[in-house]
Enzyme design. Structure first.
Site, PDB file in Angstrom:
ATOM      1  N   GLU A   9      -4.593  -0.427  -8.389  1.00  0.00           N
ATOM      2  CA  GLU A   9      -3.694   0.958  -8.891  1.00  0.00           C
ATOM      3  C   GLU A   9      -2.627   0.091  -9.320  1.00  0.00           C
ATOM      4  O   GLU A   9      -1.694  -0.518  -8.402  1.00  0.00           O
ATOM      5  CB  GLU A   9      -3.501   1.834  -7.717  1.00  0.00           C
ATOM      6  CG  GLU A   9      -4.537   2.566  -7.091  1.00  0.00           C
ATOM      7  CD  GLU A   9      -4.501   3.547  -5.864  1.00  0.00           C
ATOM      8  OE1 GLU A   9      -4.992   4.264  -5.833  1.00  0.00           O
ATOM      9  OE2 GLU A   9      -3.499   2.908  -5.142  1.00  0.00           O
ATOM     10  N   SER A  19       0.958  -1.190  -0.098  1.00  0.00           N
ATOM     11  CA  SER A  19      -0.017  -0.076   0.003  1.00  0.00           C
ATOM     12  C   SER A  19       0.876   1.228  -0.050  1.00  0.00           C
ATOM     13  O   SER A  19       0.308   2.274  -0.424  1.00  0.00           O
ATOM     14  CB  SER A  19      -0.884  -0.060   1.065  1.00  0.00           C
ATOM     15  OG  SER A  19      -1.695  -1.141   1.351  1.00  0.00           O
ATOM     16  N   HIS A  48      -1.601  -2.507  -6.675  1.00  0.00           N
ATOM     17  CA  HIS A  48      -2.114  -2.300  -5.354  1.00  0.00           C
ATOM     18  C   HIS A  48      -3.666  -2.654  -5.399  1.00  0.00           C
ATOM     19  O   HIS A  48      -4.535  -1.682  -5.785  1.00  0.00           O
ATOM     20  CB  HIS A  48      -1.920  -0.890  -4.871  1.00  0.00           C
ATOM     21  CG  HIS A  48      -2.581  -0.547  -3.598  1.00  0.00           C
ATOM     22  ND1 HIS A  48      -2.985   0.626  -3.347  1.00  0.00           N
ATOM     23  CD2 HIS A  48      -2.309  -1.327  -2.565  1.00  0.00           C
ATOM     24  CE1 HIS A  48      -3.426   0.672  -1.980  1.00  0.00           C
ATOM     25  NE2 HIS A  48      -3.069  -0.518  -1.354  1.00  0.00           N
ATOM     26  N   ASN A  81      -5.518   6.128  -1.386  1.00  0.00           N
ATOM     27  CA  ASN A  81      -4.921   6.323   0.061  1.00  0.00           C
ATOM     28  C   ASN A  81      -4.469   7.864   0.376  1.00  0.00           C
ATOM     29  O   ASN A  81      -4.763   8.503   1.384  1.00  0.00           O
ATOM     30  CB  ASN A  81      -3.993   5.544   0.541  1.00  0.00           C
ATOM     31  CG  ASN A  81      -4.272   4.167   0.840  1.00  0.00           C
ATOM     32  OD1 ASN A  81      -5.542   4.169   1.079  1.00  0.00           O
ATOM     33  ND2 ASN A  81      -3.410   3.374   0.888  1.00  0.00           N
TER      34      ASN A  81
HETATM   35  N1  LIG Z   1      -4.716  -5.580   4.441  1.00  0.00           N
HETATM   36  C1  LIG Z   1      -5.206  -4.666   3.730  1.00  0.00           C
HETATM   37  O1  LIG Z   1      -6.145  -4.194   3.793  1.00  0.00           O
HETATM   38  C2  LIG Z   1      -4.134  -4.293   2.584  1.00  0.00           C
HETATM   39  C3  LIG Z   1      -4.924  -3.603   1.522  1.00  0.00           C
HETATM   40  C4  LIG Z   1      -4.058  -3.451   0.215  1.00  0.00           C
HETATM   41  C5  LIG Z   1      -2.652  -3.668   0.376  1.00  0.00           C
HETATM   42  N2  LIG Z   1      -1.986  -4.328   1.437  1.00  0.00           N
HETATM   43  C6  LIG Z   1      -0.759  -4.730   1.432  1.00  0.00           C
HETATM   44  O2  LIG Z   1      -0.815  -6.119   0.918  1.00  0.00           O
HETATM   45  C7  LIG Z   1       0.479  -6.716   1.882  1.00  0.00           C
HETATM   46  C8  LIG Z   1       0.142  -7.823   2.691  1.00  0.00           C
HETATM   47  O3  LIG Z   1      -0.822  -7.217   3.648  1.00  0.00           O
HETATM   48  P1  LIG Z   1      -1.830  -8.350   4.370  1.00  0.00           P
HETATM   49  O4  LIG Z   1      -2.827  -7.322   5.036  1.00  0.00           O
HETATM   50  O5  LIG Z   1      -2.532  -9.425   3.446  1.00  0.00           O
HETATM   51  O6  LIG Z   1      -0.877  -9.080   5.381  1.00  0.00           O
HETATM   52  P2  LIG Z   1      -0.936 -10.106   6.410  1.00  0.00           P
HETATM   53  O7  LIG Z   1      -0.151  -9.994   7.663  1.00  0.00           O
HETATM   54  O8  LIG Z   1      -2.431 -10.702   6.495  1.00  0.00           O
HETATM   55  O9  LIG Z   1      -0.299 -11.259   5.287  1.00  0.00           O
HETATM   56  C9  LIG Z   1       1.173 -11.413   5.263  1.00  0.00           C
HETATM   57  C10 LIG Z   1       1.503 -13.061   4.990  1.00  0.00           C
HETATM   58  O10 LIG Z   1       2.678 -13.059   4.318  1.00  0.00           O
HETATM   59  C11 LIG Z   1       3.484 -14.131   4.946  1.00  0.00           C
HETATM   60  N3  LIG Z   1       4.894 -14.014   4.869  1.00  0.00           N
HETATM   61  C12 LIG Z   1       5.767 -13.040   5.413  1.00  0.00           C
HETATM   62  N4  LIG Z   1       6.942 -13.226   5.131  1.00  0.00           N
HETATM   63  C13 LIG Z   1       6.872 -14.241   4.202  1.00  0.00           C
HETATM   64  C14 LIG Z   1       7.986 -14.967   3.366  1.00  0.00           C
HETATM   65  N5  LIG Z   1       9.177 -14.505   3.586  1.00  0.00           N
HETATM   66  N6  LIG Z   1       7.776 -16.077   2.592  1.00  0.00           N
HETATM   67  C15 LIG Z   1       6.379 -16.128   2.478  1.00  0.00           C
HETATM   68  N7  LIG Z   1       5.465 -15.827   3.083  1.00  0.00           N
HETATM   69  C16 LIG Z   1       5.631 -14.841   4.011  1.00  0.00           C
HETATM   70  C17 LIG Z   1       2.908 -14.158   6.371  1.00  0.00           C
HETATM   71  O11 LIG Z   1       3.178 -15.531   6.872  1.00  0.00           O
HETATM   72  C18 LIG Z   1       1.582 -13.892   6.370  1.00  0.00           C
HETATM   73  O12 LIG Z   1       0.549 -14.771   6.183  1.00  0.00           O
HETATM   74  C19 LIG Z   1       1.053  -5.500   2.416  1.00  0.00           C
HETATM   75  O13 LIG Z   1       2.174  -5.026   1.620  1.00  0.00           O
HETATM   76  C20 LIG Z   1       0.076  -4.346   2.710  1.00  0.00           C
HETATM   77  O14 LIG Z   1       0.601  -3.157   2.599  1.00  0.00           O
HETATM   78  C21 LIG Z   1      -3.035  -4.811   2.558  1.00  0.00           C
END
Ligand SMILES: NC(=O)c1ccc[n+]([C@@H]2O[C@H](COP(=O)([O-])OP(=O)(O)OC[C@H]3O[C@@H](n4cnc5c(N)ncnc54)[C@H](O)[C@@H]3O)[C@@H](O)[C@H]2O)c1
Length: 287
Positions: A155, A122, A143, A194
């Site tokens: 995006e 994000s 994104h 955002n």
């Molecule tokens: N949650 C939201 O609303 C949202 C919205 C848009 C974008 N994002 C972006 O998406 C990305 C992920 O966010 P999320 O909320 O899904 O996070 P999350 O914490 O729910 O999931 C992240 C996952 O990555 C895994 N992980 C970590 N290190 C790893 C590795 N080395 N190899 C394999 N897997 C690994 C973890 O075990 C976990 O399951 C972030 O960059 C965030 O900015 C999140």
């Protein structure tokens, strides 16, 4: 650049599990869903089964398409193997620069030279991740928004080295999974959505902290006066106050200016993170 038929999604959390599912729904791609935690892969599978069942119950998906979609997703802890077979890799691990850099150096070591590489971050622009990655012109941000199976937008953000071909491939892929791409031509913190959310939320905090109106009245004003489906404080409770706090602090480090407002910082320090903790600007325990 190869036609995209196989996709590796790294990180099976909130976003990765649904990016994988939305891709599988389209019926044109095999999906390798990678996580370092087996338990997380099981949780992702359970969530995908639940969402798919609900889509069938609501008549949005036939039983056959649902079964076929789930059959196209292969969960794995083998990042190298998954990435080596992918035309497109979408990284969706924690929003932590060091963790992402580590994953990017690993995925770059295994990815095919003609694969498109994208981050779902994000706030972290692709130029902060591609140091040492061979072929930075094939890398960009993609994104998606939470929940991906509901929110249509993606995006696509062009980094300083991203090629036109990569942008085209990313935009085409987003359309192919029935999401709507918009192009951000140059990197900017917060991209489009955002930045607009931050601006609205910062003004909402000024009104709140200045004693001009309550949380509830600010949200009601925005919903009834601007026709937004949620007010700014409701959006923060939905997305997580810690996520928003982190994004504002990250922007302050990059662009200067004020950090997070006190009304936000205090709640985060008390562990009031919104829906996920039961309390944020609203009490969610009885909702
Ligand atoms: N949650 C939201 O609303 C949202 C919205 C848009 C974008 N994002 C972006 O998406 C990305 C992920 O966010 P999320 O909320 O899904 O996070 P999350 O914490 O729910 O999931 C992240 C996952 O990555 C895994 N992980 C970590 N290190 C790893 C590795 N080395 N190899 C394999 N897997 C690994 C973890 O075990 C976990 O399951 C972030 O960059 C965030 O900015 C999140």
């Amino acid at each position: 650049m190869a036609e995209i038929t196989s996709v590796a999604v790294i990180g099976a959390g909130t976003m990765g599990s649904q990016i994988g599912l939305q891709t599988a729904y389209a019926g044109r791609h095999q999906v390798a869903l990678v996580d370092s935690s087996l338990e997380q892969l099981e949780k992702a599978r359970a969530l995908q089964q639940h969402l798919t069942r609900r889509a069938v119950e609501r008549g949005r998906l036939t039983e056959e398409r649902a079964t076929a979609a789930l059959g196209r997703i292969q969960g794995t802890t083998d990042l190298g193997g998954a990435v080596a077979g992918a035309d497109l890799v979408i990284e969706a691990v924690f929003e932590d620069l060091d963790a992402k850099r580590q994953v990017w150096s690993e995925l770059a070591a295994h990815a095919r030279p003609d694969a498109v590489l994208a981050s779902n971050s994000s706030t972290i622009a692709i130029s902060r991740l591609v140091d040492g990655v061979p072929g930075p012109e094939r890398c960009c941000n993609m994104h998606f928004f939470h929940p991906v199976t509901v929110m249509q937008l993606c995006e696509v953000v062009r980094g300083p080295l991203t090629s036109d071909e990569t942008v085209r491939a990313a935009m085409d892929f987003v359309r192919s999974i029935q999401r709507v791409p918009v192009l951000v031509n140059k990197e900017i913190h917060g991209f489009i959505v955002n930045r607009i959310l931050f601006a609205a939320a910062e003004e909402a905090f000024r009104l709140l902290e200045g004693g001009y109106a309550s949380v509830e009245d600010i949200d009601t004003a925005v919903k009834k006066g601007l026709n937004w489906p949620m007010g700014p404080f409701e959006v923060l409770d939905f997305s997580g106050l810690d996520v928003f706090y982190g994004a504002l602090e990250d922007r302050r480090r990059l662009e200067g200016g004020p950090g997070a407002p006190a009304a936000l910082r205090e709640r985060v320090e008390r562990g009031e993170l919104g829906r996920k903790s039961g309390r944020g600007f609203y009490d969610h325990t009885s909702r």
